[in-house]
Design a protein around this motif. Structure first.
Motif, PDB file in Angstrom:
ATOM      1  N   SER A  87       0.843  -1.191   0.000  1.00 18.94           N
ATOM      2  CA  SER A  87       0.000   0.000   0.000  1.00 18.94           C
ATOM      3  C   SER A  87       0.884   1.249   0.000  1.00 18.94           C
ATOM      4  N   LEU A  88       0.277   2.370  -0.343  1.00 17.14           N
ATOM      5  CA  LEU A  88       0.999   3.635  -0.366  1.00 17.14           C
ATOM      6  C   LEU A  88       1.524   3.963   1.032  1.00 17.14           C
ATOM      7  N   LYS A 103       4.605   1.942   1.698  1.00 21.17           N
ATOM      8  CA  LYS A 103       5.733   2.457   0.925  1.00 21.17           C
ATOM      9  C   LYS A 103       6.301   3.720   1.576  1.00 21.17           C
TER      10      LYS A 103
END
Length: 178
Positions: free
Chosen positions: A15-16, A19
């Motif tokens: 997922s963002l 990250k």
């Protein structure tokens, strides 16, 4: 699945938020490593990590050369050698790749650097010999490195032409002749 492929798969599916978290963890690790490396490089022993610096460290740590006298006064390498981190990284890369001079070139520090701690008036007073004062040269103002050396024997440049008796009385950290 090989490790490289696992990393690529993880990065593609993460997922963002994950990250971003990984990015900040990486920044913290890099920053901590840089700070630790900077702090470690401040100690004279860190200079001796590179074999071509060992003799410089040894002359600072023991012996009769001027570097030892500075060490005894609490002066460390970075008090005179003030490289930026980028210079230290560049020097490290040159050392690892073998792209450096052996022996190293002698640094020629300016008189202005020496006079940050030493005074020319004191030097002239200590060397006011009846035969002549090397700090009051008929050659005019001289740079300190012309005679004085930290990690090697200093030399009496005036002895290239003159044979003053005081030259023989200099301590062992001085070359006394041509």
């Amino acid at each position: 699945m090989p490790f490289k492929e696992k990393v690529i798969h993880f990065w593609k599916t993460a997922s963002l938020k994950l990250k971003i978290a990984c990015f900040f963890v990486l920044l913290i690790l890099l920053g901590t490593t840089a700070i630790a490396a900077e702090k470690a490089s401040e100690t004279p022993a860190s200079c001796a990590i590179c074999h071509n610096m060992q003799s410089h460290y040894d002359s600072w740590h023991s012996g009769s050369l001027s570097a030892k006298k500075h060490a005894d006064a609490g002066i460390t390498c970075h008090d005179c050698h003030t490289p930026k981190m980028s210079q230290q990284i560049e020097e490290g890369i040159k050392y690892i790749t073998g792209d450096y001079d052996e022996p190293m070139k002698k640094r020629e520090f300016s008189k202005a650097l020496c006079l940050q701690c030493h005074t020319l008036e004191t030097a002239k007073g200590k060397t006011d010999f009846p035969e002549g004062n090397p700090h009051d040269s008929h050659e005019g103002e001289q740079e300190c490195f012309k005679c004085h050396s930290m990690h090697q024997q200093s030399k009496t440049t005036c002895s290239e032409c003159h044979s003053f008796t005081w030259i023989k009385e200099l301590p062992d950290n001085w070359k006394k002749g041509k």
